[in-house]
Design an enzyme around this catalytic site. Structure first.
Site, mmCIF file in Angstrom:
data_model
loop_
_atom_site.group_PDB
_atom_site.id
_atom_site.type_symbol
_atom_site.label_atom_id
_atom_site.label_comp_id
_atom_site.label_asym_id
_atom_site.label_seq_id
_atom_site.Cartn_x
_atom_site.Cartn_y
_atom_site.Cartn_z
ATOM 1 N N GLN A 54 83.464 78.505 61.278
ATOM 2 C CA GLN A 54 82.798 78.460 59.959
ATOM 3 C C GLN A 54 81.485 77.670 60.015
ATOM 4 O O GLN A 54 80.509 78.069 59.379
ATOM 5 C CB GLN A 54 83.748 77.861 58.930
ATOM 6 N N ASP B 277 78.076 89.492 49.014
ATOM 7 C CA ASP B 277 79.216 89.891 49.850
ATOM 8 C C ASP B 277 79.763 88.738 50.676
ATOM 9 O O ASP B 277 80.971 88.604 50.846
ATOM 10 C CB ASP B 277 78.780 91.031 50.783
ATOM 11 N N HIS C 275 89.844 92.074 52.420
ATOM 12 C CA HIS C 275 89.003 93.123 51.818
ATOM 13 C C HIS C 275 89.776 93.905 50.756
ATOM 14 O O HIS C 275 89.937 95.116 50.825
ATOM 15 C CB HIS C 275 88.478 94.069 52.904
ATOM 16 N N PHE D 37 90.963 94.086 46.253
ATOM 17 C CA PHE D 37 90.282 94.183 44.955
ATOM 18 C C PHE D 37 89.731 92.830 44.500
ATOM 19 O O PHE D 37 88.670 92.749 43.872
ATOM 20 C CB PHE D 37 91.251 94.748 43.903
ATOM 21 N N ARG D 38 90.413 91.738 44.856
ATOM 22 C CA ARG D 38 89.946 90.407 44.459
ATOM 23 C C ARG D 38 88.618 90.075 45.154
ATOM 24 O O ARG D 38 87.728 89.479 44.531
ATOM 25 C CB ARG D 38 91.003 89.341 44.767
ATOM 26 N N HIS E 107 81.422 98.323 47.273
ATOM 27 C CA HIS E 107 80.913 98.158 48.643
ATOM 28 C C HIS E 107 81.985 98.131 49.730
ATOM 29 O O HIS E 107 81.658 98.348 50.896
ATOM 30 C CB HIS E 107 80.032 96.899 48.741
HETATM 31 C C1 LIG Z 1 76.823 89.333 62.648
HETATM 32 O O1 LIG Z 1 78.127 89.779 62.305
HETATM 33 C C2 LIG Z 1 79.038 88.832 61.974
HETATM 34 C C3 LIG Z 1 78.728 87.462 61.957
HETATM 35 C C4 LIG Z 1 79.731 86.547 61.593
HETATM 36 C C5 LIG Z 1 81.011 86.998 61.238
HETATM 37 N N1 LIG Z 1 82.036 86.151 60.835
HETATM 38 C C6 LIG Z 1 82.183 84.875 61.274
HETATM 39 O O2 LIG Z 1 81.413 84.339 62.019
HETATM 40 C C7 LIG Z 1 83.363 84.065 60.773
HETATM 41 C C8 LIG Z 1 84.674 84.726 61.006
HETATM 42 N N2 LIG Z 1 83.241 83.590 59.448
HETATM 43 C C9 LIG Z 1 83.039 84.167 58.268
HETATM 44 N N3 LIG Z 1 82.864 85.514 58.075
HETATM 45 C C10 LIG Z 1 82.702 85.871 56.740
HETATM 46 C C11 LIG Z 1 82.671 84.963 55.684
HETATM 47 C C12 LIG Z 1 82.484 85.696 54.503
HETATM 48 N N4 LIG Z 1 82.406 86.988 54.840
HETATM 49 N N5 LIG Z 1 82.566 87.088 56.185
HETATM 50 C C13 LIG Z 1 82.642 88.329 56.842
HETATM 51 C C14 LIG Z 1 83.756 89.096 56.644
HETATM 52 C C15 LIG Z 1 83.852 90.317 57.264
HETATM 53 C C16 LIG Z 1 82.854 90.781 58.086
HETATM 54 C C17 LIG Z 1 81.712 90.005 58.284
HETATM 55 C C18 LIG Z 1 81.616 88.765 57.659
HETATM 56 C C19 LIG Z 1 80.355 87.909 57.885
HETATM 57 C C20 LIG Z 1 82.825 83.586 55.971
HETATM 58 O O3 LIG Z 1 82.808 82.703 55.087
HETATM 59 N N6 LIG Z 1 83.017 83.245 57.275
HETATM 60 C C21 LIG Z 1 81.296 88.357 61.270
HETATM 61 C C22 LIG Z 1 80.317 89.268 61.623
HETATM 62 ZN ZN LIG Z 2 82.708 92.820 51.435
#
Ligand SMILES: COc1ccc(NC(=O)[C@H](C)Nc2nc3c(cnn3-c3ccccc3C)c(=O)[nH]2)cc1
Ligand SMILES: [Zn+2]
Length: 326
Positions: free
Chosen positions: A273, A222, A72, A74-75, A112
């Protein structure tokens, strides 16, 4: 940081409007100039009387308020803003909603995750941090990101909204608060379900419909890494897991509950994933594609390829486990 915009070639400007833009090949100073190009190319400076030096001060202050953490940072902010910029051009949103709403979406994407500490809301609440205390456990991070954004804009030399009317300022502030708070993944189903009911009868002049669409577009931007070429997307998952593992290591040290998909002893990259793509990304992106069919080729196809890629990895690693056990 005084790289002039002129150094940005026409080819880069065109590339900047596509989801295949490679964020990894640009340094911080170059990303700042590219963000300036986005604001200029959408004609926000002329439409909202934003002076170039005020925009540059604002972008630099935003840059300073992102932390040096694995994901999380700047990139990530640049990626989300660039995806939003690409979606605005791909969906030809300029012909469907007012420019002031585009300003809300792009500036929300930019701000954000401001000052994200690298520990998510579950941690903030369980560890009873200052943020959880200040925001009564209600989307503490997203409330903070938004408050930091308006803290930056409260300084006149950074206030890109300073030449707007009171009504315009209030409208933009209301829109940004809704869009930034909508990025809390705990509200994912609430927001997607709202959009699913509206989409079949979507009306771009309906205030509620437009608001939910703006939230959906910021949400899509996002979490859209997997819509990018694998060479661009895959490093992001490693960065994310690094941040998640930092958090779960801290949770273990502090005797706090550990989120399963963050536990380095439990998470397998491919299977976490594939679940994320199947149950979070595809339903969200499919619904948006039903409203903007042109996104099928640019967003949905790459995500389906990513699902194939991680499913193959998952099968291979399961196969390995089986042979190892024999
Ligand atoms: C419903 O709340 C959720 C649902 C899924 C996840 N994250 C995951 O399932 C896993 C770790 N994968 C994942 N999570 C991702 C991605 C992109 N943003 N992101 C992410 C990052 C921080 C917080 C929440 C999310 C979804 C991604 O490509 N993959 C995190 C929170
Ligand atoms: Zn974000």
């Amino acid at each position: 940081l005084n790289m002039s915009t002129l150094q940005v070639t026409e080819e880069v400007r065109e590339h900047l409007k596509t989801p295949i833009f490679d964020n990894w090949q640009w340094e911080d100073a170059e990303m700042l100039v590219l963000l300036q190009v986005m604001f200029t190319d959408l004609e926000f400076l002329t439409a909202f009387h934003i002076e170039l030096d005020v925009l540059q001060n604002f972008l630099f202050k935003v840059y300073c308020h992102y932390n040096s953490i694995p994901f999380h940072n700047f990139r990530h902010c640049f990626c989300v803003t660039q995806m939003m910029y690409g979606l605005i051009w791909l969906t030809d949103l300029r012909s469907k909603i007012a420019r002031i709403d585009l300003l809300i979406m792009l500036t929300s994407a930019l701000c954000h995750d401001l000052d994200h500490p690298g520990y998510n809301n579950v941690y903030q609440i369980n560890a009873q941090t200052d943020l959880a205390l200040r925001y009564n456990d209600i989307s503490p991070l997203e409330n903070h990101h938004c408050a930091v954004a308006f803290g930056i804009m409260s300084k006149q030399e950074c206030n890109i909204l300073k030449n707007l009317t009171c009504e315009q300022y209030k409208y933009i502030r209301g829109g940004m608060i809704k869009c930034i708070l909508a990025t809390d993944m705990a509200r994912h189903n609430e927001i997607l379900n709202k959009f699913k009911t509206m989409r079949p009868v979507f009306n771009f002049t309906n205030k509620e419909h437009k608001e939910v669409l703006m939230n959906i577009m910021v949400k899509v931007s996002d979490i859209s890494n997997e819509a990018r070429p694998m060479a661009v997307a895959e490093p992001w998952l490693d960065c994310l897991l690094q941040e998640f593992f930092n958090q779960s290591d801290t949770e273990k040290l502090k005797g706090l509950p550990v989120t399963p998909f963050m536990d380095r002893d439990k998470v397998s990259k491919p299977s976490s994933q594939t679940n994320f793509i199947r149950f979070v990304l595809l339903p969200l992106f499919s619904e948006l594609t039903k409203l903007f069919p042109c996104l099928e080729q640019h967003i949905l196809e790459p995500v389906r390829r990513a699902l194939e890629y991680y499913s193959d990895l998952e099968r291979a690693s399961k196969e390995e486990e089986r042979t190892a056990k024999r």
